[in-house]
Design an enzyme around this catalytic site. Structure first.
Site, PDB file in Angstrom:
ATOM      1  N   ILE A 161      36.348  32.536  42.135  1.00  0.00           N
ATOM      2  CA  ILE A 161      35.526  32.568  43.547  1.00  0.00           C
ATOM      3  C   ILE A 161      34.851  31.685  43.782  1.00  0.00           C
ATOM      4  O   ILE A 161      34.430  31.298  45.547  1.00  0.00           O
ATOM      5  CB  ILE A 161      35.122  33.947  43.390  1.00  0.00           C
ATOM      6  CG1 ILE A 161      34.373  34.396  44.994  1.00  0.00           C
ATOM      7  CG2 ILE A 161      33.690  34.258  42.748  1.00  0.00           C
ATOM      8  CD1 ILE A 161      35.963  34.572  45.575  1.00  0.00           C
ATOM      9  N   ASP A 162      34.678  30.963  43.226  1.00  0.00           N
ATOM     10  CA  ASP A 162      33.111  29.872  43.624  1.00  0.00           C
ATOM     11  C   ASP A 162      32.552  29.563  42.205  1.00  0.00           C
ATOM     12  O   ASP A 162      32.777  29.789  41.814  1.00  0.00           O
ATOM     13  CB  ASP A 162      31.885  30.220  45.067  1.00  0.00           C
ATOM     14  CG  ASP A 162      31.164  31.537  44.272  1.00  0.00           C
ATOM     15  OD1 ASP A 162      30.942  32.002  42.716  1.00  0.00           O
ATOM     16  OD2 ASP A 162      29.914  31.661  44.914  1.00  0.00           O
TER      17      ASP A 162
END
EC number: 3.2.2.27
Length: 218
Positions: free
Chosen positions: A67-68
């Site tokens: 996701i990040d």
């Protein structure tokens, strides 16, 4: 390697020609949002945010998506941890080592695995705060993913809650696997078989398997 220079982003962005089709889109968005992003202390550092654009795409079969980045000490290469201290990459390495009987290793990095591109859906976060830069990347995140989809055969999204809506991300039919996040509660990832599932999917497409062992530093 090509270079993109922007008025509102002081760091030249080096990129492989395989990304050329979306460079104008990247330029337009970063010219607008770059000044706000520069006001934040980011992980990775500003100059490393676009590091993965140096990667070619024509030779990739699989894209692994988190996701990040790590909220601290991210390098710009997703999941990379030079001192092998991050829980996520350690869990990934342990999973792969059990399946492929690799007993002694010092680190693991997808960068060394032939045919694999590691990617973060959001390319940065505020230092110390996960998912804090959604507002900066919401106009580019799906553009990146759909561009990559034109090259790879399989996406492996890490995180069932983060990517439960992956069908709305992709504009074209693409083989997708959504697995547990390596830091998932109750250690579900420990027994996750997705790396082998990815290889089975490649075989069904008459494509070479991924040699996940290549990522180990012995």
């Amino acid at each position: 390697m090509k270079t993109l220079k922007l008025n509102n982003w002081p760091y030249p962005i080096e990129y492989h020609e395989d990304w050329e089709n979306i460079i104008n889109h990247i330029s337009d968005v970063i010219e607008e949002t770059g000044p706000w992003l520069l006001e934040e202390n980011t992980s990775p550092s500003h100059e490393n945010i676009f590091k993965q654009l140096k990667q070619s795409l024509k030779d990739k079969r699989v894209c692994i998506v988190g996701i990040d980045p790590y909220p601290t000490d991210a390098t710009g290469v997703p999941f990379e941890s030079p001192d092998f201290s991050k829980k996520t990459i350690k869990a990934i390495a342990e999973n792969i080592s059990r399946r492929y009987n690799v007993r002694l290793f010092k680190n693991y990095n997808f960068l060394f695995v032939e045919g694999v591109l590691a990617w973060n859906y959001y390319l940065s976060c505020r230092e110390g705060e996960t998912k804090s830069h959604k507002i900066f990347w919401e106009r580019l995140a799906d553009v990146f993913i759909n561009h990559i989809a034109a090259y790879v055969s399989v996406f492996y999204f890490l995180g069932k809650s983060d990517f439960s809506n992956f069908r709305s991300i992709l504009n074209s039919p693409t083989t997708v696997v959504v697995g547990y996040h390596p830091a998932a509660r109750n250690r579900q990832f420990d027994t996750d078989e997705t790396f082998e599932i990815v290889n089975t999917l490649l075989e069904l497409k008459n494509e070479p398997r991924i040699n996940w062992v290549q990522g180990f530093e012995i």
